[in-house]
Structure formats: structure tokens, C-alpha cells
Write a protein that holds these residues in place. Structure first.
Motif, PDB file in Angstrom:
ATOM      1  N   LYS B  61       0.864  -1.188   0.000  1.00  0.00           N
ATOM      2  CA  LYS B  61       0.000   0.000   0.000  1.00  0.00           C
ATOM      3  C   LYS B  61       0.899   1.236   0.000  1.00  0.00           C
ATOM      4  O   LYS B  61       2.035   1.181   0.501  1.00  0.00           O
ATOM      5  CB  LYS B  61      -0.888   0.002   1.240  1.00  0.00           C
ATOM      6  CG  LYS B  61      -1.981  -1.044   1.148  1.00  0.00           C
ATOM      7  CD  LYS B  61      -3.053  -0.781   2.156  1.00  0.00           C
ATOM      8  CE  LYS B  61      -4.273  -1.625   1.829  1.00  0.00           C
ATOM      9  NZ  LYS B  61      -5.357  -1.410   2.741  1.00  0.00           N
ATOM     10  N   ASP B  63       0.751   3.777   1.758  1.00  0.00           N
ATOM     11  CA  ASP B  63       1.044   4.137   3.147  1.00  0.00           C
ATOM     12  C   ASP B  63       2.353   3.521   3.643  1.00  0.00           C
ATOM     13  O   ASP B  63       3.056   4.112   4.470  1.00  0.00           O
ATOM     14  CB  ASP B  63      -0.105   3.599   4.022  1.00  0.00           C
ATOM     15  CG  ASP B  63      -0.690   4.720   4.841  1.00  0.00           C
ATOM     16  OD1 ASP B  63      -0.217   5.847   4.651  1.00  0.00           O
ATOM     17  OD2 ASP B  63      -1.596   4.465   5.653  1.00  0.00           O
ATOM     18  N   ASP B  64       2.661   2.297   3.144  1.00  0.00           N
ATOM     19  CA  ASP B  64       3.851   1.576   3.618  1.00  0.00           C
ATOM     20  C   ASP B  64       5.147   2.095   3.016  1.00  0.00           C
ATOM     21  O   ASP B  64       6.240   1.832   3.538  1.00  0.00           O
ATOM     22  CB  ASP B  64       3.724   0.082   3.283  1.00  0.00           C
ATOM     23  CG  ASP B  64       2.459  -0.508   3.878  1.00  0.00           C
ATOM     24  OD1 ASP B  64       2.037   0.018   4.927  1.00  0.00           O
ATOM     25  OD2 ASP B  64       1.909  -1.459   3.291  1.00  0.00           O
ATOM     26  N   SER B  67       5.271   8.683   3.328  1.00  0.00           N
ATOM     27  CA  SER B  67       4.471   9.382   4.342  1.00  0.00           C
ATOM     28  C   SER B  67       3.521  10.342   3.616  1.00  0.00           C
ATOM     29  O   SER B  67       3.919  11.016   2.663  1.00  0.00           O
ATOM     30  CB  SER B  67       5.394  10.144   5.292  1.00  0.00           C
ATOM     31  OG  SER B  67       6.054  11.164   4.603  1.00  0.00           O
ATOM     32  N   VAL B  68       2.278  10.347   4.075  1.00  0.00           N
ATOM     33  CA  VAL B  68       1.241  11.146   3.399  1.00  0.00           C
ATOM     34  C   VAL B  68       0.811  12.291   4.313  1.00  0.00           C
ATOM     35  O   VAL B  68       0.487  12.067   5.473  1.00  0.00           O
ATOM     36  CB  VAL B  68       0.029  10.243   3.064  1.00  0.00           C
ATOM     37  CG1 VAL B  68      -1.010  11.017   2.265  1.00  0.00           C
ATOM     38  CG2 VAL B  68       0.474   8.998   2.305  1.00  0.00           C
ATOM     39  N   LYS B 120      -4.109   6.935  -0.263  1.00  0.00           N
ATOM     40  CA  LYS B 120      -3.802   5.812   0.635  1.00  0.00           C
ATOM     41  C   LYS B 120      -4.391   4.502   0.131  1.00  0.00           C
ATOM     42  O   LYS B 120      -3.938   3.419   0.495  1.00  0.00           O
ATOM     43  CB  LYS B 120      -4.321   6.111   2.044  1.00  0.00           C
ATOM     44  CG  LYS B 120      -3.408   7.062   2.799  1.00  0.00           C
ATOM     45  CD  LYS B 120      -3.958   7.374   4.164  1.00  0.00           C
ATOM     46  CE  LYS B 120      -3.080   8.389   4.878  1.00  0.00           C
ATOM     47  NZ  LYS B 120      -3.667   8.870   6.111  1.00  0.00           N
TER      48      LYS B 120
END
Lengths: 310, 204
Positions: B61, B63-64, B67-68, B120
Motif C-alpha cells: 500500500k 502508506d507503507d 508518508s502522506v 492511501k
């Protein structure tokens, strides 16, 4: 008899070489300058070679034999796809340039496949404008011997086939160079360079044979002599194309448009006669170029007789 | 990497093995391919190749790997796992268009008018990329004029039969058999059954 040699040296005092070549009745065929380094292909009378050798020594250059100088050779691949280009087609073309030839790489429009491989009449006519053609084919004897031979069966200039499998001979070609085939990388190993040398020697032999045939009924004027006059034309001087005048065994290619320059070319004075009388001038299939084919002595005599009787 | 070539012409077999090895090295796939089997029958004509790759990394994903951070209407991404950067960028460009994805530096991306939740949800599949790259290698290797293809593919094995005119049942059977053989050797190693998908394409 003219001998074609290549001077490899620097630009310092190079004009002295040009003047000497002119003084002994020779011609400068091609000049290629890279910053301060220059290679000059010259045609000189054989008996005056020692004079040029001593001048070369004086200028700190070296004189190289260029057996293919004064020829234009087509290297033909089945297509322009990455299966055939840049290796080995461009490697072969580049290697032949070291022998003095001007080389052109071309790919057929419908040359891919086995049974579907074709060559058009237009492509054949295009190839026949050159002094010799090298067909670079693939890795399978079955495909080459049964199908690909059709590609060059009607071509009238000498054909040399470069392919992978070991084939002793093929119809309608002067020589077969085996052990090349498809390549995905540059031919730079010792055995590959040996194959490039073998190809160059095969082309040299084919050109030598063709020169001998031409010598049986020699050309009425040497192509280098015509080049010297053509070089003086304003449109040729202004041409930005590389090598605007290219020598062939039996004529030359002038890279100026036929429609605009045909009259100028015909009117060039060669030893008291017009160039149009000594040659046939026609448009080239290479866009914006003109082909000049020099008549042989016998052809010129026949033409003169026909004109005087009529 | 083991490459074996069977065919009626010895020179052609050897040169195609060398050619494929070279192509894989050029594309940086040499250590991703475990085994390749090639059958070349110029008299039919048939070119058959089956390649088994190492298992690709699992789906990740966004997210992994980055950084958002929400910045007004926009979203700022800081890629933390560099190896995914090219795939992620390509994916974002494809999804949202180049005008909305601005690459600020090597690992910083500003997404104009895109909410973090939407980003995400993105999943990257390196396996798909590997397949694309492998397909490119096979296209480079296959004889140019062999335009009729029959493709079989599973998670780690890809088999392509190529011919010039008509793809016969016999050729398809050979392709299926080769695909099966390659998969069997995968099963013994991984003890898992790959899923089958089949497609046929014809062009030219």
C-alpha cells in the motif's frame, strides 16, 4: 592509373598536401576534419606515391591504404527494427568506412518474417544505385536458404550475404560471411572483429572484380576528374549534406536536386566536352540527389557515331 | 539462470541462448529469471519460449512506502522506500495525469487537488511490473515476423508460442505442455498451485 590513399594527420600545413596533390595531377576525394585532426582521401598517380609519402612524413601524419575508397556501399537489413539495428548492421557499416567506403544503412519495408519477407522493385532499384550491397541476415540456414535468397536474386550489383549459420554458398551473391547472425551488443570481441575484417575483405574482392570488369571497357573519364569539376558548382559548395559528392565505381552521386541542377551539371566542361555528352545524368532515388553515370569508351564512341551520322 | 534451447539447427539454438542471456542482462532481469526453455523449429515455423521468474515482492500500500501529509487542498508525499519511487510515480501519473502530480525532488511529490484517502487506497504490484519487463525481453528475442502469438501465463511462468501464419492445435498443445512442465517444477519448490489465465492475440 590512380591510387587511392588516406592521409591521417593534423590540420597544420595541410594546404601543402592539397597543393602537392594538385601539382602531381591528383585529386582530393574527401576531407573529414575533427577539430585539429583531419583525414583526407586522395587519388594520386601511382608513380608519384613516394612524393606523397615523403610529404606525409614531413607533416607528421600517416598514409593508410583504403581499398574501398571511391565506392558507396549499401548495408541492408530485413527491417529497421531493433532486432537488426544497431548491431550488427551498423558495426559492419562502420567497419567498412575504415576501408574508405561511404556506407549507407537501410532496412526493407517488408523484410521481416520467413515466407512473408519481401523486397519491392523500388527498393531493388534503390540498392542498385550503389556499388555493392551487403545483406545482413539471421541465424537459421533453413530460413536463409529457402526464403531469404529471394530478397537479392534480382539485384544486379554485387551482393555479399552476412549471416549466422555456416552456409558454403548461396545463389546470386558474390560471397557469404558466416558466424555473425543476430546480435544484441556491439561486435568488439576478437572473433567478432575478425568477422568484420572477413566482411570487408569479401566486399573488397567483389569491388576488385567489378573494377576489372569496368577496366575491360574503361570509362571515358575518371569519376575523380568529374568530381573536381562538380565541386566547383555553387549549389554543391552550398550543400550542407555530408559528402555532397560521392564517388562510385562508374560515376558519382551529387547531392543536389536533379530538377534544379541538371542543366548546370550537363554544361560542365570536361577536357573540352560537356559533361552531358560524356555521361548519363538522372535523378537519384535518394531524395534531392542526382546520379551521374560515366559512359565507357565504347559507349561514347557509339553515341558520337550516332550523332555524327544523324 | 538456466537457459535451454531445443531446435533443428545447432547454430541458431546456441545463438538464441546467448542472445536471451544478453537481453536479460541489458534489462536488468538476469537475477529475476530462474529458468528459460526455448524451442525453435524454423521449418514449421514455430518459436516457443517459456520463462519462470522468481516470485516478485508482494503488493504494497502507498502508506507503507511513503508518508502522506495533507496540505490544504493538496497532498504531500515523502517516499520513504526509494526502490518503489519509479513505480509509484508512474502509477500516479497514469491515474491523475502529469499536470496534477508535481515531483518536487527525487523523493518528494506534491499531488494537486487530491485527498490523502484517495492516495492511501493505492496499491502497488511489483509482480505486474516484472511481467511487463519480461514481456519486453521476450518481444526483443522473438523473431520479428512471427506475429501470431499464443500466450499462457501464471504467477511465475510465462509461455509464448509465436508463428508466422496459422497457430495450429499442435503448437498450442506444445505451449501448454511446456507451461505445465515449468509450473510443475515451481510446485515442487513452492508447494503452491499458480492460477491460470489464458489469452490469445493476433496482429499484423
Amino acid at each position: 592509373m590512380y591510387e587511392v590513399l588516406m592521409f591521417d594527420g593534423g590540420v597544420y600545413r595541410i594546404n601543402e598536401l592539397y597543393e602537392l596533390v594538385e601539382d602531381i595531377g591528383g585529386f582530393v576525394i574527401q576531407k573529414t576534419q575533427l577539430q585539429v585532426a583531419i583525414t583526407v582521401t586522395i587519388a594520386i598517380p601511382s608513380e608519384d606515391r613516394p612524393i606523397i609519402e615523403s610529404k606525409t612524413k614531413e607533416l607528421g601524419g600517416k598514409l593508410v591504404e583504403v581499398p574501398l575508397a571511391g565506392t558507396e556501399i549499401a548495408v541492408v537489413a530485413p527491417t529497421l527494427g531493433r532486432h537488426h539495428m544497431p548491431h550488427p548492421v551498423c558495426d559492419i557499416a562502420e567497419h567498412l568506412r575504415r576501408y574508405g567506403a561511404i556506407t549507407v544503412v537501410m532496412g526493407l519495408a517488408r523484410g521481416k518474417g520467413r515466407e512473408t519477407a519481401q523486397i519491392t522493385a523500388d527498393e531493388m532499384a534503390f540498392i542498385e544505385e550503389y556499388d555493392a550491397a551487403i545483406f545482413v541476415l539471421g541465424n537459421f540456414a533453413d530460413c536463409i536458404m529457402k526464403e531469404k535468397v529471394r530478397l537479392f536474386e534480382d539485384i544486379e550489383v554485387p551482393v555479399i550475404v552476412v549471416c549466422g549459420p555456416n552456409i558454403s554458398s548461396l545463389p546470386n551473391c558474390e560471397a557469404v560471411v558466416c558466424g555473425v547472425g543476430r546480435k544484441a551488443e556491439r561486435m568488439r570481441h576478437a572473433d567478432e572483429i575478425a568477422k568484420l575484417e572477413e566482411t570487408a575483405l569479401a566486399v573488397e574482392a567483389a569491388i576488385f572484380k567489378r573494377r576489372n570488369i569496368i577496366d575491360e571497357d574503361p570509362l571515358c573519364v575518371h569519376p575523380a576528374e568529374v568530381k573536381q569539376r562538380v565541386d566547383e558548382l555553387e549549389s554543391v559548395r552550398q550543400s550542407l549534406r555530408p559528402s555532397p559528392v560521392v564517388l562510385h565505381l562508374d560515376g558519382l552521386r551529387v547531392k543536389v536536386p536533379y530538377d534544379q541542377c541538371k542543366d548546370m551539371l550537363r554544361d560542365i566542361d570536361i577536357f573540352g566536352r560537356k559533361l552531358g555528352d560524356l555521361t548519363t545524368i538522372a535523378p537519384s532515388r535518394l531524395g534531392g540527389s542526382t546520379m551521374i553515370r560515366i559512359l565507357t569508351t565504347a559507349q561514347l564512341q557509339t553515341r558520337d557515331n550516332a550523332q555524327s551520322s544523324s | 539462470m538456466n537457459i535451454s534451447v531445443k531446435g533443428t539447427e545447432e547454430y541458431g539454438n546456441q545463438s538464441y541462448a546467448d542472445l536471451f542471456r544478453r537481453i536479460l542482462v541489458d534489462l536488468g532481469l538476469a537475477n529475476r529469471v530462474e529458468e528459460a526453455r526455448i524451442v525453435i523449429l524454423p521449418e514449421k515455423p514455430l518459436f516457443l519460449i517459456s520463462v519462470r521468474t522468481r516470485k516478485a515482492r508482494t503488493t504494497v500500500k502507498l502508506d507503507d512506502i511513503a508518508s502522506v501529509e495533507e496540505k490544504g487542498d493538496n497532498t504531500y508525499l515523502n517516499i520513504t522506500n526509494e526502490s518503489y519511487a519509479p513505480v509509484l510515480l508512474a502509477n500516479l501519473w497514469k491515474r491523475f495525469g502529469r499536470e496534477r502530480i508535481e515531483q518536487l525532488s527525487r523523493l518528494e511529490v506534491l499531488c494537486h487537488g487530491i485527498k490523502p484517502d484517495l492516495l492511501k487506497a493505492i496499491e502497488l504490484d511489483p509482480g505486474q511490473e516484472l511481467k511487463k519487463e519480461l514481456l519486453d525481453a521476450l518481444w526483443r528475442l522473438m523473431p520479428e515476423g512471427f506475429k501470431v502469438h499464443h500466450t499462457l501465463s501464471s504467477e511465475t511462468v510465462m509461455t509464448i508460442a509465436a508463428t508466422e501464419h496459422v497457430m495450429t492445435d499442435e503448437m498450442i498443445l506444445m505451449a501448454k505442455q511446456m507451461q505445465g512442465d515449468m509450473e510443475t517444477s515451481t510446485i515442487t519448490e513452492e508447494e503452491s498451485m499458480p492460477e491460470d489465465e489464458e489469452s490469445e492475440e493476433e496482429d499484423g
